[in-house]
Write a protein that holds these residues in place. Structure first.
Motif, PDB file in Angstrom:
ATOM      1  N   LEU A  65       0.815  -1.227   0.000  1.00 36.11           N
ATOM      2  CA  LEU A  65       0.000   0.000   0.000  1.00 36.11           C
ATOM      3  C   LEU A  65       0.839   1.263   0.000  1.00 36.11           C
ATOM      4  O   LEU A  65       1.848   1.349   0.693  1.00 36.11           O
ATOM      5  N   PRO A 125       5.360 -10.823   2.794  1.00 32.74           N
ATOM      6  CA  PRO A 125       4.633 -10.322   3.962  1.00 32.74           C
ATOM      7  C   PRO A 125       3.180 -10.007   3.618  1.00 32.74           C
ATOM      8  O   PRO A 125       2.836  -9.807   2.453  1.00 32.74           O
ATOM      9  N   GLY A 139      -5.037 -10.087   2.186  1.00 29.38           N
ATOM     10  CA  GLY A 139      -4.282  -9.298   1.214  1.00 29.38           C
ATOM     11  C   GLY A 139      -3.580 -10.186   0.196  1.00 29.38           C
ATOM     12  O   GLY A 139      -3.533  -9.869  -1.000  1.00 29.38           O
ATOM     13  N   GLY A 145       2.647 -13.870  -5.020  1.00 33.21           N
ATOM     14  CA  GLY A 145       3.497 -15.010  -5.364  1.00 33.21           C
ATOM     15  C   GLY A 145       4.775 -14.562  -6.018  1.00 33.21           C
ATOM     16  O   GLY A 145       5.159 -13.395  -5.912  1.00 33.21           O
ATOM     17  N   ARG A 147      -1.181 -11.246 -10.110  1.00 33.31           N
ATOM     18  CA  ARG A 147      -1.379 -10.258  -9.033  1.00 33.31           C
ATOM     19  C   ARG A 147      -2.803  -9.715  -8.978  1.00 33.31           C
ATOM     20  O   ARG A 147      -3.018  -8.548  -8.633  1.00 33.31           O
ATOM     21  N   VAL A 162     -15.151  -8.390   0.541  1.00 29.83           N
ATOM     22  CA  VAL A 162     -14.045  -8.498   1.493  1.00 29.83           C
ATOM     23  C   VAL A 162     -13.768  -9.983   1.732  1.00 29.83           C
ATOM     24  O   VAL A 162     -14.698 -10.760   1.983  1.00 29.83           O
ATOM     25  N   GLN A 217      16.960  -8.388  -3.496  1.00 25.85           N
ATOM     26  CA  GLN A 217      16.094  -7.218  -3.276  1.00 25.85           C
ATOM     27  C   GLN A 217      16.400  -6.596  -1.913  1.00 25.85           C
ATOM     28  O   GLN A 217      17.109  -7.204  -1.114  1.00 25.85           O
ATOM     29  N   VAL A 241      13.997  -7.150   4.171  1.00 28.30           N
ATOM     30  CA  VAL A 241      12.596  -7.104   4.578  1.00 28.30           C
ATOM     31  C   VAL A 241      12.358  -5.920   5.526  1.00 28.30           C
ATOM     32  O   VAL A 241      11.252  -5.385   5.620  1.00 28.30           O
ATOM     33  N   GLY A 282       7.328  -3.877  -1.570  1.00 22.80           N
ATOM     34  CA  GLY A 282       7.655  -4.925  -2.534  1.00 22.80           C
ATOM     35  C   GLY A 282       7.793  -4.292  -3.916  1.00 22.80           C
ATOM     36  O   GLY A 282       8.133  -3.099  -4.038  1.00 22.80           O
ATOM     37  N   GLU A 315       1.851  -2.368  -9.477  1.00 25.51           N
ATOM     38  CA  GLU A 315       1.485  -3.535  -8.662  1.00 25.51           C
ATOM     39  C   GLU A 315       1.041  -3.037  -7.277  1.00 25.51           C
ATOM     40  O   GLU A 315       0.118  -3.553  -6.677  1.00 25.51           O
TER      41      GLU A 315
HETATM   42  C1  LIG Z   1       9.482  -6.633   1.512  1.00 23.89           C
HETATM   43  C2  LIG Z   1       8.293  -7.016   0.665  1.00 23.89           C
HETATM   44  C3  LIG Z   1       8.372  -8.105  -0.173  1.00 23.89           C
HETATM   45  C4  LIG Z   1       7.274  -8.472  -0.971  1.00 23.89           C
HETATM   46  N1  LIG Z   1       7.377  -9.535  -1.805  1.00 23.89           N
HETATM   47  C5  LIG Z   1       6.310  -9.912  -2.548  1.00 23.89           C
HETATM   48  C6  LIG Z   1       6.378 -11.045  -3.413  1.00 23.89           C
HETATM   49  O1  LIG Z   1       7.384 -11.730  -3.510  1.00 23.89           O
HETATM   50  N2  LIG Z   1       5.272 -11.357  -4.142  1.00 23.89           N
HETATM   51  C7  LIG Z   1       4.113 -10.632  -4.046  1.00 23.89           C
HETATM   52  O2  LIG Z   1       3.127 -10.959  -4.737  1.00 23.89           O
HETATM   53  N3  LIG Z   1       4.026  -9.558  -3.243  1.00 23.89           N
HETATM   54  C8  LIG Z   1       5.083  -9.186  -2.493  1.00 23.89           C
HETATM   55  N4  LIG Z   1       4.990  -8.082  -1.679  1.00 23.89           N
HETATM   56  C9  LIG Z   1       3.730  -7.333  -1.610  1.00 23.89           C
HETATM   57  C10 LIG Z   1       2.806  -7.839  -0.494  1.00 23.89           C
HETATM   58  O3  LIG Z   1       3.494  -8.742   0.332  1.00 23.89           O
HETATM   59  C11 LIG Z   1       1.585  -8.547  -1.057  1.00 23.89           C
HETATM   60  O4  LIG Z   1       0.913  -7.755  -2.022  1.00 23.89           O
HETATM   61  C12 LIG Z   1       0.577  -8.925   0.020  1.00 23.89           C
HETATM   62  O5  LIG Z   1      -0.425  -9.671  -0.600  1.00 23.89           O
HETATM   63  C13 LIG Z   1      -0.035  -7.720   0.708  1.00 23.89           C
HETATM   64  O6  LIG Z   1      -0.906  -8.162   1.747  1.00 23.89           O
HETATM   65  P1  LIG Z   1      -1.426  -7.132   2.837  1.00 23.89           P
HETATM   66  O7  LIG Z   1      -2.258  -7.847   3.805  1.00 23.89           O
HETATM   67  O8  LIG Z   1      -0.291  -6.378   3.400  1.00 23.89           O
HETATM   68  O9  LIG Z   1      -2.335  -6.189   1.946  1.00 23.89           O
HETATM   69  P2  LIG Z   1      -2.445  -4.594   2.006  1.00 23.89           P
HETATM   70  O10 LIG Z   1      -1.171  -4.004   1.508  1.00 23.89           O
HETATM   71  O11 LIG Z   1      -2.910  -4.158   3.331  1.00 23.89           O
HETATM   72  O12 LIG Z   1      -3.582  -4.354   0.935  1.00 23.89           O
HETATM   73  C14 LIG Z   1      -3.358  -4.610  -0.442  1.00 23.89           C
HETATM   74  C15 LIG Z   1      -4.711  -4.608  -1.164  1.00 23.89           C
HETATM   75  O13 LIG Z   1      -5.458  -5.735  -0.727  1.00 23.89           O
HETATM   76  C16 LIG Z   1      -6.712  -5.301  -0.210  1.00 23.89           C
HETATM   77  N5  LIG Z   1      -7.069  -6.199   0.891  1.00 23.89           N
HETATM   78  C17 LIG Z   1      -6.353  -6.473   2.008  1.00 23.89           C
HETATM   79  N6  LIG Z   1      -7.018  -7.353   2.774  1.00 23.89           N
HETATM   80  C18 LIG Z   1      -8.181  -7.633   2.130  1.00 23.89           C
HETATM   81  C19 LIG Z   1      -9.296  -8.454   2.420  1.00 23.89           C
HETATM   82  N7  LIG Z   1      -9.392  -9.164   3.554  1.00 23.89           N
HETATM   83  N8  LIG Z   1     -10.322  -8.490   1.530  1.00 23.89           N
HETATM   84  C20 LIG Z   1     -10.272  -7.756   0.400  1.00 23.89           C
HETATM   85  N9  LIG Z   1      -9.248  -6.957   0.062  1.00 23.89           N
HETATM   86  C21 LIG Z   1      -8.216  -6.895   0.924  1.00 23.89           C
HETATM   87  C22 LIG Z   1      -6.488  -3.876   0.252  1.00 23.89           C
HETATM   88  O14 LIG Z   1      -7.709  -3.153   0.286  1.00 23.89           O
HETATM   89  C23 LIG Z   1      -5.560  -3.381  -0.830  1.00 23.89           C
HETATM   90  O15 LIG Z   1      -6.305  -3.045  -1.969  1.00 23.89           O
HETATM   91  C24 LIG Z   1       6.083  -7.710  -0.889  1.00 23.89           C
HETATM   92  C25 LIG Z   1       5.993  -6.616  -0.002  1.00 23.89           C
HETATM   93  C26 LIG Z   1       7.094  -6.266   0.766  1.00 23.89           C
HETATM   94  C27 LIG Z   1       6.963  -5.091   1.709  1.00 23.89           C
END
Ligand SMILES: Cc1cc2nc3c(=O)[nH]c(=O)nc-3n(C[C@H](O)[C@H](O)[C@H](O)COP(=O)(O)OP(=O)(O)OC[C@H]3O[C@@H](n4cnc5c(N)ncnc54)[C@H](O)[C@@H]3O)c2cc1C
Length: 293
Positions: free
Chosen positions: A64, A123, A128, A135, A170, A178, A209, A212, A218, A289
């Motif tokens: 986010l 994470p 989310g 993935g 993605r 939700v 990368q 963490v 990400g 993304e």
């Molecule tokens: C260091 C780092 C490494 C990462 N590596 C990867 C990777 O290898 N692969 C990858 O795909 N991503 C990666 N990411 C991105 C992140 O981990 C993913 O996108 C993850 O799915 C985010 O989950 P979140 O709960 O933090 O979602 P948030 O960031 O809080 O929200 C993301 C979106 O999902 C929605 N959302 C959250 N929860 C729900 C729910 N319960 N129902 C409906 N919508 C919801 C939110 O409204 C928002 O639109 C990385 C991020 C970081 C910081």
């Protein structure tokens, strides 16, 4: 009467969202609401609809970018015991949406349920991860989802099979709903070997990368068909480029890291710069993304 009359116990006004995102950036939410269970969530969604309040679901904030002036609506956070429940019924795992995904991976492996080691180092919350179909090189969460329990904005519960989720790169199809819980199908297997694979994938990922602990979300951009966004940004000469205290990572150009003092505006300016430079050089339109509220 305030929009949240009767819901005061779970509503907070003017809450800094930087404390709820990996980036540690962004202004306040006009309202942060933490429903304690599914029926309270349904009430909150219904209230948002009748009061015409904009709303967003906050997971663990790992994907986010919140604007510096915050979000002028209702941010709903699924946190607390009910939202972190998990039940292991080998080979199935039922997890509530607020469960920490890396913890779910670890707990599954500890119980001899293998598969999620392929998603090491991602994470976020279960909700989310499903929403983003998170993935990487070794698969996505869609490979393990059997069904998803959704709450629609109309308060109706829907249980969708994985095949009805339109999982793609993605993305998934929630129709504005939700994710409240998901059932994953794993395999019973050799947890020692799977833990070793988890370590290997984790190390491989973080060797290429930022750590963490760095403030990022990400990858900023999706990879374009047949290409790698990071390589295109690197070839455009932008590694190490800064706007204010935000920087295109010198380690992986598809990451923008926030140093102390950075603002969301700084990150957005780097996003614009990267998009423009890559388009000028290659004609490729990079797509975000990261979710920008
Ligand atoms: C260091 C780092 C490494 C990462 N590596 C990867 C990777 O290898 N692969 C990858 O795909 N991503 C990666 N990411 C991105 C992140 O981990 C993913 O996108 C993850 O799915 C985010 O989950 P979140 O709960 O933090 O979602 P948030 O960031 O809080 O929200 C993301 C979106 O999902 C929605 N959302 C959250 N929860 C729900 C729910 N319960 N129902 C409906 N919508 C919801 C939110 O409204 C928002 O639109 C990385 C991020 C970081 C910081």
């Amino acid at each position: 009467m305030s929009w949240c009359s009767g819901l005061e116990a779970i509503c907070q006004a003017d809450v800094p969202l930087r404390d709820h995102t990996w980036y540690g950036l962004g202004g306040p939410a006009a309202w942060l609401v933490s429903p304690r269970d599914e029926s309270e969530l349904a009430t909150v969604l219904a209230r948002c609809t009748t009061e015409k309040m904009q709303w967003r679901i906050l997971g663990h904030g790992a994907n986010l970018l919140v604007p510096d002036d915050g979000f002028q609506g209702v941010v709903i956070r699924l946190a607390g015991e009910v939202w972190e429940r998990v039940a292991f019924r080998p080979p199935l795992v039922e997890a509530a949406a607020g469960m920490d995904f890396p913890k779910l991976v670890k707990h599954s492996l500890e119980r001899g349920l293998v598969g999620l080691e392929n998603l090491a180092g991602i994470p976020g919350s279960v909700g989310g991860v499903i929403r983003q179909n998170a993935g990487g090189r070794y698969g996505t969460i869609a490979d393990y989802v059997r069904q998803v329990r959704l709450l629609g904005a109309d308060g109706e519960v829907q249980v969708r099979a994985a095949t009805e989720m339109a999982f793609a790169y993605r993305s998934s199809q929630l129709d504005g709903g939700v994710v409240v819980a998901a059932t994953l199908e794993l395999q019973t297997g050799d947890s020692t070997a799977a833990l070793e694979r988890h370590r290997t994938i984790w190390s491989e990922k973080y060797a290429s990368q930022p750590p963490v602990s760095a403030r990022s979300a990400g990858c900023i951009f999706k990879n374009p068909p047949g290409g790698a966004a990071g390589r295109l940004i690197d070839e455009a000469g932008l590694k190490g480029q800064r706007c204010g205290a935000a920087e295109i990572s010198t380690k992986h150009a598809n990451f923008i890291v926030a140093h102390p003092g950075a603002t969301t505006r700084n990150v957005l300016d780097l996003i614009t710069l990267a998009k423009e430079r890559v388009f000028e050089r290659t004609g490729v339109q990079l797509e975000l993304e990261v979710e920008v509220w």
